[in-house]
Design an enzyme around this catalytic site. Structure first.
Site, PDB file in Angstrom:
ATOM      1  CG  ASP A 177      -1.621  -1.107   1.599  1.00  0.00           C
ATOM      2  OD1 ASP A 177      -2.015  -1.795   0.666  1.00  0.00           O
ATOM      3  OD2 ASP A 177      -1.846  -1.345   2.810  1.00  0.00           O
TER       4      ASP A 177
HETATM    5  N1  URA Z   1      -0.874  -5.978   4.083  1.00  0.00           N
HETATM    6  C1  URA Z   1      -1.352  -4.723   4.088  1.00  0.00           C
HETATM    7  O1  URA Z   1      -2.307  -4.411   4.786  1.00  0.00           O
HETATM    8  N2  URA Z   1      -0.734  -3.807   3.323  1.00  0.00           N
HETATM    9  C2  URA Z   1       0.331  -4.088   2.560  1.00  0.00           C
HETATM   10  O2  URA Z   1       0.847  -3.200   1.879  1.00  0.00           O
HETATM   11  C3  URA Z   1       0.816  -5.400   2.567  1.00  0.00           C
HETATM   12  C4  URA Z   1       0.193  -6.322   3.345  1.00  0.00           C
END
Ligand code: URA
Length: 262
Positions: free
Chosen positions: A105
């Protein structure tokens, strides 16, 4: 990128650089249908059609495998309609066009693999390959044994139960707790949603391990090319052992416990 024709021909394995010059001088090479006999001529193997004796030259791009420490505030996409920074902004000196294997993310930091090897990328991303991803998660306040157990056993999310995970408290201060969570699934915002589901509020999320690759001393924004041994190890991991039996596991290194904290 424009390159001299003799370089393109030799990189494509047609002939040595010197022999390629003779092939050009003999009028056997055409660019976009026009025969070229001048040695300095340049062409772009990505956009021009180059032929030798009428046959198209197949340009194989060198395969590269990059391990990047994605900082917070970068999109794991090749373009962002909102103009936010994207991970390829951090790889300006890499001339090959590489694509991320999976996603982190915008607000998540940590290890991201990128490559132009589509076959390996597809295999590693396929759920059947169960690549371990180790996260360090800082959450507000304290974490109870019940919350750890729920996260480990699997929690109910909108898109179904999560698979069992390896979860351990890592360190604790007055206001925050770090926990390590290792999962092999790769669902959308999975770690954040798992934590929310058990009542934990995530303040920082960092991927510290991707299979046997660890973040170690890497700093946000840094990247390195994988060694030939590391690439071979990743590829070995993805070799199926037989129909319907899934991939071969690599054993202890890939299955180690909590990732190291930075
Ligand atoms: N889990 C998440 O919530 N975000 C990420 O970027 C990777 C794994």
């Amino acid at each position: 990128m424009q390159e001299r024709l003799q370089k393109i021909l030799s990189q494509a394995g047609i002939a040595s650089r010197r022999e390629s010059e003779s092939i050009i001088l003999d009028g056997r090479v055409a660019v976009n249908g026009t025969v070229v006999t001048e040695l300095g001529t340049k062409a772009d193997p990505d956009t021009d059609t180059i032929t030798v004796d009428g046959k198209p030259v197949a340009i194989e791009e060198k395969r590269v495998y990059i391990l990047l420490y994605k900082p917070v505030g970068y999109m794991t996409t090749m373009k962002d309609p909102e103009g936010r920074p994207i991970v390829s902004d951090l790889l300006k000196e890499v001339k090959e066009r590489v694509y991320p294997i999976g996603r982190l993310d915008y607000n998540t930091e940590g290890l991201l693999l990128l490559t132009n090897d589509g076959a390996l990328a597809n295999t590693l991303m396929h759920p059947s390959h169960e690549v371990d991803k180790g996260y360090l998660v800082r959450v507000s306040g304290q974490v109870s044994a019940v919350q750890i157990k729920k996260l480990s056993d699997g929690v109910k999310l909108e898109d179904g139960m999560t698979a069992p995970a390896k979860v351990a408290p890592f360190s604790e201060s007055e206001n925050n707790t770090w926990i390590s969570i290792t999962i092999h699934e790769g669902r959308y915002r999975q770690v954040r949603r798992m934590c929310e589901a058990v009542g934990l509020s995530v303040v920082r999320l960092k991927r510290a391990r991707y299979d046997f690759l660890e973040i170690g001393e890497m700093k946000p924004g840094e990247f390195r090319f994988l060694s030939a041994e590391e690439v071979a190890k990743l590829k070995r991991k993805t070799v199926p052992v037989g129909p319907g039996r899934g991939p071969r596991k690599t054993g202890v290194v890939a299955r180690r416990g909590a990732p190291t904290r930075r």
